[in-house]
Motif scaffolding. Structure first.
Motif, PDB file in Angstrom:
ATOM      1  N   ARG A 221     -15.795  60.121  -6.286  1.00 50.76           N
ATOM      2  CA  ARG A 221     -16.102  58.885  -5.561  1.00 50.76           C
ATOM      3  C   ARG A 221     -17.014  59.165  -4.377  1.00 50.76           C
ATOM      4  O   ARG A 221     -17.975  58.424  -4.123  1.00 50.76           O
ATOM      5  CB  ARG A 221     -14.813  58.210  -5.082  1.00 50.76           C
ATOM      6  CG  ARG A 221     -15.077  56.923  -4.282  1.00 50.76           C
ATOM      7  CD  ARG A 221     -13.812  56.310  -3.743  1.00 50.76           C
ATOM      8  NE  ARG A 221     -13.072  57.177  -2.853  1.00 50.76           N
ATOM      9  CZ  ARG A 221     -13.432  57.439  -1.595  1.00 50.76           C
ATOM     10  NH1 ARG A 221     -14.542  56.920  -1.084  1.00 50.76           N
ATOM     11  NH2 ARG A 221     -12.681  58.219  -0.835  1.00 50.76           N
ATOM     12  N   THR A 225     -20.766  57.738  -2.776  1.00 48.42           N
ATOM     13  CA  THR A 225     -20.642  56.984  -1.526  1.00 48.42           C
ATOM     14  C   THR A 225     -21.536  57.576  -0.443  1.00 48.42           C
ATOM     15  O   THR A 225     -21.138  58.477   0.302  1.00 48.42           O
ATOM     16  CB  THR A 225     -19.169  56.979  -1.058  1.00 48.42           C
ATOM     17  OG1 THR A 225     -18.343  56.589  -2.159  1.00 48.42           O
ATOM     18  CG2 THR A 225     -18.964  55.996   0.077  1.00 48.42           C
ATOM     19  N   THR A 231     -22.117  51.440  -1.579  1.00 46.77           N
ATOM     20  CA  THR A 231     -20.783  51.754  -2.093  1.00 46.77           C
ATOM     21  C   THR A 231     -19.734  51.742  -0.989  1.00 46.77           C
ATOM     22  O   THR A 231     -18.631  51.206  -1.170  1.00 46.77           O
ATOM     23  CB  THR A 231     -20.786  53.124  -2.802  1.00 46.77           C
ATOM     24  OG1 THR A 231     -21.799  53.131  -3.819  1.00 46.77           O
ATOM     25  CG2 THR A 231     -19.435  53.406  -3.446  1.00 46.77           C
ATOM     26  N   ILE A 235     -16.263  49.737  -0.673  1.00 45.80           N
ATOM     27  CA  ILE A 235     -14.987  50.418  -0.465  1.00 45.80           C
ATOM     28  C   ILE A 235     -14.269  49.840   0.755  1.00 45.80           C
ATOM     29  O   ILE A 235     -13.042  49.647   0.752  1.00 45.80           O
ATOM     30  CB  ILE A 235     -15.197  51.934  -0.284  1.00 45.80           C
ATOM     31  CG1 ILE A 235     -15.767  52.556  -1.568  1.00 45.80           C
ATOM     32  CG2 ILE A 235     -13.900  52.624   0.125  1.00 45.80           C
ATOM     33  CD1 ILE A 235     -14.841  52.526  -2.745  1.00 45.80           C
ATOM     34  N   GLU A 239     -10.486  48.294   0.794  1.00 40.15           N
ATOM     35  CA  GLU A 239      -9.434  48.742   1.712  1.00 40.15           C
ATOM     36  C   GLU A 239      -8.946  47.591   2.593  1.00 40.15           C
ATOM     37  O   GLU A 239      -7.744  47.458   2.857  1.00 40.15           O
ATOM     38  CB  GLU A 239      -9.958  49.886   2.589  1.00 40.15           C
ATOM     39  CG  GLU A 239     -10.258  51.168   1.826  1.00 40.15           C
ATOM     40  CD  GLU A 239      -9.004  51.856   1.283  1.00 40.15           C
ATOM     41  OE1 GLU A 239      -7.887  51.452   1.633  1.00 40.15           O
ATOM     42  OE2 GLU A 239      -9.155  52.807   0.489  1.00 40.15           O
ATOM     43  N   ARG A 244      -5.624  49.370  -2.747  1.00 41.34           N
ATOM     44  CA  ARG A 244      -4.868  50.585  -3.048  1.00 41.34           C
ATOM     45  C   ARG A 244      -3.353  50.315  -2.990  1.00 41.34           C
ATOM     46  O   ARG A 244      -2.606  50.709  -3.880  1.00 41.34           O
ATOM     47  CB  ARG A 244      -5.242  51.703  -2.057  1.00 41.34           C
ATOM     48  CG  ARG A 244      -4.612  53.054  -2.370  1.00 41.34           C
ATOM     49  CD  ARG A 244      -4.915  54.036  -1.244  1.00 41.34           C
ATOM     50  NE  ARG A 244      -6.331  54.188  -1.023  1.00 41.34           N
ATOM     51  CZ  ARG A 244      -7.080  55.125  -1.610  1.00 41.34           C
ATOM     52  NH1 ARG A 244      -6.517  55.991  -2.425  1.00 41.34           N
ATOM     53  NH2 ARG A 244      -8.374  55.202  -1.351  1.00 41.34           N
TER      54      ARG A 244
END
Length: 264
Positions: A221, A225, A231, A235, A239, A244
């Motif tokens: 990942r 990034t 990206t 992300i 978050e 997650r």
């Protein structure tokens, strides 16, 4: 002789896989609920279609592929006809080896399996666990049977509910993510077919890299990034919305529901 009792979709996928791997149709038999289903399997695969009692009396390996709610009735029917030394492999989610052993003659080895739907394309993840009478040779037999349709992993039976939640239900989580990503592509103005093609190929490529590179997913990942790039912006949003944590909670919920269905 291997008998698949309850040759529905998963059972047929398994027998199709072992036939492609080189097992002769004469070495397989199956049982079904409906005659028309039996005729279809006989036409497709050239195998013998028989009754549960005959299969239990004849085959050296019995694969129980019925639905969990039908397992008790099946075991009551075949129990008196299963001789010691036969191997019984159960593919029914939530059914413990203890439940099966209690309904079979003393000493019959039982191996529990949790597989998943990619069995249809020979990419299944099958987790196997030994019952109290199953030894190394029985686990190897189960592995040899399941290897043609994907990967096989041994785990203690105490982790089978976790395997059900993680890999048994796992394909559905990925389909759900793909569905959301395709919707995002449509939101950005892309045709549905183009969005779907891009997402599918991205998923396949990422999975192959995970499997073949040996790298931890965090490193893969991070390789995508870039600082200040697109990206990391995505992300951050994932978050921020607790994706997650939601995944952790979802898989825990699947695990707990599996326990409830199994009466645990």
């Amino acid at each position: 002789m291997i008998a698949i009792l309850g040759a529905g979709k998963m059972g047929e996928a398994l027998l199709s896989g072992v036939l492609r791997a080189g097992l002769a149709p004469s070495e397989l038999m199956a049982t079904v609920r409906r005659d028309e289903r039996g005729a279809l399997l006989r036409e497709r695969h050239g195998i013998e279609i028989t009754r549960n009692v005959e299969a239990a009396s004849t085959a050296e390996t019995l694969v129980l592929a019925v639905k969990p709610q039908d397992m008790g009735v099946l075991l009551e029917e075949i129990g008196p006809h299963v001789r010691p030394g036969r191997l019984v492999i159960s593919m029914a989610a939530g059914i413990t080896t203890g439940f099966i052993e209690a309904r079979l003659p003393e000493g019959v080895p039982v191996v529990r399996v949790m597989s998943n739907t990619p069995v249809h394309v020979d990419e299944a993840m099958s987790v196997i666990s030994a019952g109290s009478h199953a030894g190394e040779e029985h686990l190897k037999q189960a592995e040899e049977l399941l290897a043609p349709v994907g990967k096989v992993l041994r785990l203690p039976e105490t982790l089978q509910d976790g395997a059900t939640a993680l890999s048994g239900s796992g394909p559905a989580y990925f389909y759900y993510l793909v569905e959301a990503m395709v919707d995002a592509g449509i939101l950005l103005g892309m045709p549905r077919a183009a969005a779907l093609e891009m997402v599918i190929q991205s998923a396949v490529g990422a999975a192959v890299m995970l499997r073949d590179s040996g790298e931890h997913p965090v490193l893969l990942r991070e390789a995508v990034t870039s600082p200040g790039g697109t990206t990391i912006a995505a992300i951050r949003e994932l978050e921020k919305h607790g994706v997650r944590a939601a995944v952790l909670e979802a898989i825990q919920a699947a695990h707990d529901r599996g326990r409830e269905l199994a009466g645990g």
